[in-house]
Design a protein around this motif. Structure first.
Motif, PDB file in Angstrom:
ATOM      1  N   GLY A 155       0.832  -1.210   0.000  1.00  0.00           N
ATOM      2  CA  GLY A 155       0.000   0.000   0.000  1.00  0.00           C
ATOM      3  C   GLY A 155       0.857   1.246   0.000  1.00  0.00           C
ATOM      4  O   GLY A 155       0.566   2.222  -0.693  1.00  0.00           O
ATOM      5  N   GLY A 156       1.954   1.210   0.789  1.00  0.00           N
ATOM      6  CA  GLY A 156       2.879   2.337   0.803  1.00  0.00           C
ATOM      7  C   GLY A 156       3.560   2.536  -0.533  1.00  0.00           C
ATOM      8  O   GLY A 156       3.815   3.667  -0.950  1.00  0.00           O
ATOM      9  N   LEU A 157       3.850   1.443  -1.221  1.00  0.00           N
ATOM     10  CA  LEU A 157       4.443   1.521  -2.560  1.00  0.00           C
ATOM     11  C   LEU A 157       3.510   2.250  -3.523  1.00  0.00           C
ATOM     12  O   LEU A 157       3.934   3.135  -4.266  1.00  0.00           O
ATOM     13  CB  LEU A 157       4.737   0.114  -3.078  1.00  0.00           C
ATOM     14  N   ILE A 158       2.242   1.877  -3.503  1.00  0.00           N
ATOM     15  CA  ILE A 158       1.259   2.519  -4.392  1.00  0.00           C
ATOM     16  C   ILE A 158       1.178   4.013  -4.103  1.00  0.00           C
ATOM     17  O   ILE A 158       1.116   4.843  -5.020  1.00  0.00           O
ATOM     18  CB  ILE A 158      -0.112   1.851  -4.242  1.00  0.00           C
ATOM     19  N   ALA A 159       1.190   4.367  -2.820  1.00  0.00           N
ATOM     20  CA  ALA A 159       1.141   5.784  -2.453  1.00  0.00           C
ATOM     21  C   ALA A 159       2.371   6.520  -2.958  1.00  0.00           C
ATOM     22  O   ALA A 159       2.276   7.640  -3.476  1.00  0.00           O
ATOM     23  CB  ALA A 159       1.022   5.918  -0.931  1.00  0.00           C
ATOM     24  N   GLY A 160       3.535   5.895  -2.822  1.00  0.00           N
ATOM     25  CA  GLY A 160       4.759   6.534  -3.289  1.00  0.00           C
ATOM     26  C   GLY A 160       4.768   6.769  -4.777  1.00  0.00           C
ATOM     27  O   GLY A 160       5.182   7.831  -5.254  1.00  0.00           O
ATOM     28  N   LEU A 161       4.281   5.791  -5.533  1.00  0.00           N
ATOM     29  CA  LEU A 161       4.273   5.904  -6.986  1.00  0.00           C
ATOM     30  C   LEU A 161       3.261   6.926  -7.485  1.00  0.00           C
ATOM     31  O   LEU A 161       3.419   7.479  -8.572  1.00  0.00           O
ATOM     32  CB  LEU A 161       3.990   4.530  -7.613  1.00  0.00           C
ATOM     33  N   THR A 162       2.214   7.166  -6.701  1.00  0.00           N
ATOM     34  CA  THR A 162       1.165   8.103  -7.123  1.00  0.00           C
ATOM     35  C   THR A 162       1.275   9.453  -6.433  1.00  0.00           C
ATOM     36  O   THR A 162       0.454  10.337  -6.674  1.00  0.00           O
ATOM     37  CB  THR A 162      -0.230   7.510  -6.850  1.00  0.00           C
ATOM     38  N   PHE A 163       2.298   9.629  -5.589  1.00  0.00           N
ATOM     39  CA  PHE A 163       2.421  10.874  -4.838  1.00  0.00           C
ATOM     40  C   PHE A 163       2.524  12.096  -5.748  1.00  0.00           C
ATOM     41  O   PHE A 163       1.850  13.105  -5.541  1.00  0.00           O
ATOM     42  CB  PHE A 163       3.636  10.822  -3.904  1.00  0.00           C
ATOM     43  N   GLY A 164       3.416  12.009  -6.751  1.00  0.00           N
ATOM     44  CA  GLY A 164       3.608  13.148  -7.638  1.00  0.00           C
ATOM     45  C   GLY A 164       2.318  13.583  -8.314  1.00  0.00           C
ATOM     46  O   GLY A 164       2.007  14.774  -8.387  1.00  0.00           O
ATOM     47  N   TYR A 165       1.540  12.613  -8.802  1.00  0.00           N
ATOM     48  CA  TYR A 165       0.268  12.905  -9.471  1.00  0.00           C
ATOM     49  C   TYR A 165      -0.716  13.554  -8.506  1.00  0.00           C
ATOM     50  O   TYR A 165      -1.349  14.567  -8.828  1.00  0.00           O
ATOM     51  CB  TYR A 165      -0.320  11.602 -10.016  1.00  0.00           C
ATOM     52  N   LEU A 166      -0.824  12.988  -7.299  1.00  0.00           N
ATOM     53  CA  LEU A 166      -1.785  13.504  -6.324  1.00  0.00           C
ATOM     54  C   LEU A 166      -1.373  14.886  -5.826  1.00  0.00           C
ATOM     55  O   LEU A 166      -2.216  15.783  -5.687  1.00  0.00           O
ATOM     56  CB  LEU A 166      -1.905  12.537  -5.146  1.00  0.00           C
ATOM     57  N   HIS A 167      -0.083  15.079  -5.611  1.00  0.00           N
ATOM     58  CA  HIS A 167       0.397  16.354  -5.083  1.00  0.00           C
ATOM     59  C   HIS A 167       0.191  17.493  -6.077  1.00  0.00           C
ATOM     60  O   HIS A 167      -0.060  18.641  -5.667  1.00  0.00           O
ATOM     61  CB  HIS A 167       1.872  16.249  -4.719  1.00  0.00           C
ATOM     62  N   HIS A 186      -1.901  19.592  -3.694  1.00  0.00           N
ATOM     63  CA  HIS A 186      -0.894  20.423  -3.045  1.00  0.00           C
ATOM     64  C   HIS A 186      -0.849  20.159  -1.544  1.00  0.00           C
ATOM     65  O   HIS A 186      -0.708  19.027  -1.128  1.00  0.00           O
ATOM     66  CB  HIS A 186      -1.140  21.898  -3.380  1.00  0.00           C
ATOM     67  N   ARG A 187      -0.996  21.194  -0.702  1.00  0.00           N
ATOM     68  CA  ARG A 187      -0.836  20.999   0.738  1.00  0.00           C
ATOM     69  C   ARG A 187      -1.905  20.108   1.340  1.00  0.00           C
ATOM     70  O   ARG A 187      -1.707  19.522   2.413  1.00  0.00           O
ATOM     71  CB  ARG A 187      -0.819  22.352   1.456  1.00  0.00           C
ATOM     72  N   PHE A 188      -3.059  19.960   0.667  1.00  0.00           N
ATOM     73  CA  PHE A 188      -4.122  19.109   1.206  1.00  0.00           C
ATOM     74  C   PHE A 188      -3.778  17.618   1.081  1.00  0.00           C
ATOM     75  O   PHE A 188      -4.486  16.767   1.627  1.00  0.00           O
ATOM     76  CB  PHE A 188      -5.450  19.422   0.499  1.00  0.00           C
ATOM     77  N   THR A 189      -2.698  17.319   0.358  1.00  0.00           N
ATOM     78  CA  THR A 189      -2.191  15.942   0.334  1.00  0.00           C
ATOM     79  C   THR A 189      -1.853  15.496   1.754  1.00  0.00           C
ATOM     80  O   THR A 189      -2.111  14.352   2.144  1.00  0.00           O
ATOM     81  CB  THR A 189      -0.937  15.837  -0.545  1.00  0.00           C
ATOM     82  N   LEU A 190      -1.291  16.407   2.540  1.00  0.00           N
ATOM     83  CA  LEU A 190      -0.920  16.104   3.917  1.00  0.00           C
ATOM     84  C   LEU A 190      -2.167  15.859   4.767  1.00  0.00           C
ATOM     85  O   LEU A 190      -2.211  14.902   5.548  1.00  0.00           O
ATOM     86  CB  LEU A 190      -0.106  17.263   4.494  1.00  0.00           C
TER      87      LEU A 190
END
Length: 387
Positions: A246-258, A262-266
């Protein structure tokens, strides 16, 4: 700008796959409690996290060692030391020797772990840097998932066998030795002040709290599953492995989501994690518990790369090294204090110690999510420029 080879990129990112090598024994905590029944639970859990304390010594010495010996030699030495010390528990039943070996393991980790981030920051720029920082988190999760999955298989032989997984560190050392060149830092940057802006210190503090909370879940999850009869040792290890997927999927999609939130990613990371732990706390269904644990690690894994990427914005190369060390120190201190903090807080609450820890984590995550939602963005133009 000279294009970086694929071999170099793979070798740099391979460091991320072993950045959480100490957690590979998390799933054997119940077996260690059975093997050492007279040892307090806090000391058993410290076998997972004690390396993080000793790593502080070499982390603090890291800038000096890098200047004196160069970054590549420091990284390779750290990997080899960690590999050798990580294997010692596979050969002994002496608890205090195991504890000592874990302390020595930390000395090696403090040499190579901050450079999983700093090598990316030195070698890549702009959007590629943001993507690779996301990949760094994802690959760290993938590495942990594979190691924990293998641990789940090896534990059927004995808990000693799990420690043989530290052999992977020697392979990474070979990759770095052959394919990672020494980063070039401009002379004017080496004499620049290494003081960090106040905003970076706030993000470092938030990083400490973020990892303290995730340790609360990871350290107590094996006992929680055992108490509520959600599965045996193999189920626990496979769940921990799936959490890292699950963490891998989040890492791979972080750039797209961010790019979109933006700051609401946090905020999304903290709020989603709070709901996941609450569901885990309230359910009596093993499938729901496993799913909640996996979702927790997935959604929470958006917080790490956000904190790293945002805190790196606008820094000089030598400040990046300093920041990487302090971010790593924050995660390491949180790991050391986690058993003490959660075993004390767990005494306060309506249920068992393990249940109470998850309740405290749920409340803390909800509060942080709310605070990040209402907080005003800082240095917005600078962060956008770096994207």
């Amino acid at each position: 700008m000279k294009q970086v080879s694929a071999k170099t990129t793979i070798s740099i990112l391979s460091l991320s796959t072993v950045s959480g090598i100490t957690t590979v024994i998390t799933g054997i905590i119940p077996q260690l409690k059975q093997t050492f029944p007279t040892i307090p639970t806090t000391f058993i859990e410290w076998l997972v996290t004690i390396a993080n304390l000793s790593a502080l010594l070499t982390l603090l010495l890291n800038p000096y060692l890098v200047r004196k010996f160069n970054l590549r030699k420091v990284v390779i030495s750290g990997l080899v030391i960690s590999g050798l010390c990580g294997l010692i528990p596979a050969l002994t039943n002496n608890f205090w020797l195991i504890m000592f070996s874990r302390i020595l393991l930390g000395l090696g980790i403090g040499l190579f772990s901050p450079h999983a981030i700093s090598l990316i920051a030195h070698t890549y720029h702009g959007n590629l840097r943001a993507r690779l920082l996301g990949y760094q988190t994802g690959l760290s999760a993938l590495g942990n998932a594979l190691l924990l999955g293998l641990a789940g298989l090896l534990i059927s032989l004995s808990w000693h066998a799990v420690f043989w997984l530290h052999m992977i560190l020697f392979i990474i050392a070979i990759l770095v030795g052959f394919f990672v060149p020494e980063p070039v830092v401009k002379e004017e940057d080496t004499t620049h002040s290494i003081k960090l802006p106040s905003r970076q210190w706030k993000l470092i503090a938030l990083t400490f709290l973020t990892y303290l909370l995730i340790w609360g879940v990871q350290l107590k999850l094996p006992s929680y599953f055992e108490i509520h009869q959600f599965g045996n040792a193999q189920v626990i290890n496979l769940t921990l492995a799936a959490m890292n997927i699950g963490g891998l999927i989040a890492g791979l999609t972080f750039g797209y989501l961010h790019q979109r939130l933006h700051r609401f990613t946090l905020t999304l990371g903290y709020a989603g994690a709070s709901m996941a732990v609450l569901l885990l706390w309230t359910t009596n269904n093993s499938s729901v518990a496993i799913g909640s644990a996996i979702f927790f690690n997935y959604i929470y894994s958006y917080t790490g790369p956000y904190l790293v990427f945002t805190s790196n914005a606008g820094l000089k190369p030598n400040q990046v090294n300093t920041l990487s060390s302090f971010l790593t120190i924050a995660t390491i201190i949180s790991a050391f204090f986690a058993p003490v903090v959660w075993n004390q807080l767990g005494k306060v609450g309506p249920k068992t110690l393990t249940d109470n820890v998850l309740l405290w984590v749920t409340v803390a995550l909800a509060i942080i999510a709310f605070l990040t939602l209402i907080s005003k963005p800082q240095n917005k133009n600078l962060i956008n420029k770096k994207q």
